[in-house]
Design an enzyme around this catalytic site. Sequence first.
Site, PDB file in Angstrom:
ATOM      1  N   THR A  33     -20.502  34.582 -16.968  1.00  0.00           N
ATOM      2  CA  THR A  33     -20.309  35.853 -15.947  1.00  0.00           C
ATOM      3  C   THR A  33     -20.342  37.103 -16.527  1.00  0.00           C
ATOM      4  O   THR A  33     -21.146  38.285 -16.219  1.00  0.00           O
ATOM      5  CB  THR A  33     -18.926  35.837 -14.919  1.00  0.00           C
ATOM      6  OG1 THR A  33     -19.254  34.794 -14.298  1.00  0.00           O
ATOM      7  CG2 THR A  33     -18.844  37.002 -13.853  1.00  0.00           C
ATOM      8  N   SER A  77     -20.452  28.703 -18.527  1.00  0.00           N
ATOM      9  CA  SER A  77     -19.598  27.775 -19.425  1.00  0.00           C
ATOM     10  C   SER A  77     -19.316  26.357 -19.191  1.00  0.00           C
ATOM     11  O   SER A  77     -18.529  25.625 -19.627  1.00  0.00           O
ATOM     12  CB  SER A  77     -18.311  28.497 -19.713  1.00  0.00           C
ATOM     13  OG  SER A  77     -17.461  28.377 -18.524  1.00  0.00           O
ATOM     14  N   ASP A 111     -14.944  29.863 -16.900  1.00  0.00           N
ATOM     15  CA  ASP A 111     -14.477  28.364 -16.664  1.00  0.00           C
ATOM     16  C   ASP A 111     -13.874  27.475 -17.528  1.00  0.00           C
ATOM     17  O   ASP A 111     -12.967  26.681 -17.354  1.00  0.00           O
ATOM     18  CB  ASP A 111     -15.557  27.678 -15.861  1.00  0.00           C
ATOM     19  CG  ASP A 111     -15.938  28.294 -14.353  1.00  0.00           C
ATOM     20  OD1 ASP A 111     -15.181  29.325 -14.100  1.00  0.00           O
ATOM     21  OD2 ASP A 111     -17.016  28.230 -13.986  1.00  0.00           O
TER      22      ASP A 111
END
Length: 348
Positions: A33, A77, A111
């Site tokens: 992100t 991820s 993540d």
Amino acid sequence: MRAIVACLGVLVGVHLGSAAELPLVKVLSTGGTIASRYDPVQKGFVPAVSGEQLLEGIPEIKAIARVEVETIATIGSSDITPEIWLKLARRANEVLADPAVAGVVVTHGTDTMEETAYFLDLTITSQKPVIVVGAQRAASIKDTDGPRNLMNAIRVAISPEAVGKGAMIVMNEEINAAREVTKTSTLDVGTFRTLEFGKLGYASEEGVRFYRAPLRRQTIPLAADTRLGRVEIVMHYAGADGALIRALLSQGKLDGLVIAGLGLGHVSGAMFDAIEEVRAKNIPVVISTRVYTGRVLPLYASKGSGVSLVKIGCVEADNLSPQKARVLLLLASTRTKDPKELANYFNH
Ligand code: ASP
């Protein structure tokens, strides 16, 4: 004149050394992100920003460090794999061997960030800091947390106090140890927390301050030919009967299994039978728990409880989460498959 300038510098807190005197930090970017922008065609955020572009947006960094960037990947991820961990760890070890480099910062999606951080914690042989950082709000959002987090990550990477503390996640002005930290909220910017023991310290404009150090650390150096096997995680839930474990076994590709058990590390009698089949093939099995805090312990003796699992050669994961236990098993099982020797890694 020089004295006046130096004095002014102290007053305004500016580093007056030449750029060449500033500490050098290597940033290895992987996406996530922090590197994502809204794509109007796909109608969602996608990783699109290179490591160089990320840093261009934070000119303030030039006042505290010299930064060199390498883009390892530009992916979410969820697409991070053990092969990428090997590449990242090898590159970080090479970079840190350079005496000119103060520390490494890895930019990453949140993540699977805690897994990457723990893999690096186990495989980086240098004492220099390795900081993993990301964002919960994408780079194209006006109040993205990425630049602030990245700036703070650099602050920790050059902090003398961070030396010897291994890999750490720096987000939301908090420093957390790789082995202990977990993502606790899907959207909250304060998502990374060490639930049981608390953060190591703070990192902000006001400086970097540690209050404690991670004690349960170990290093499993990578060899030039280290290959990671296939280690899977199976969760227990009411009614789980081991069908998924048998499906994995039937594929014939299983090198290790982590069970996200119940409570202290319990499974049903039916799942115990499937685990026994895995053990009969001498495949390592590690028992963790789906509970967020606390250790697994062999306190109960009925079939499927800790005592029975240890008896068939399962290894207890101490207080490692299932996803962290998998990371340790991936590495430890390159050295041994013996339950007693494996237990030494988990009790370290
Ligand atoms: N999907 C993103 C990732 O790469 C989420 C994030 O970075 O926060 O993990």
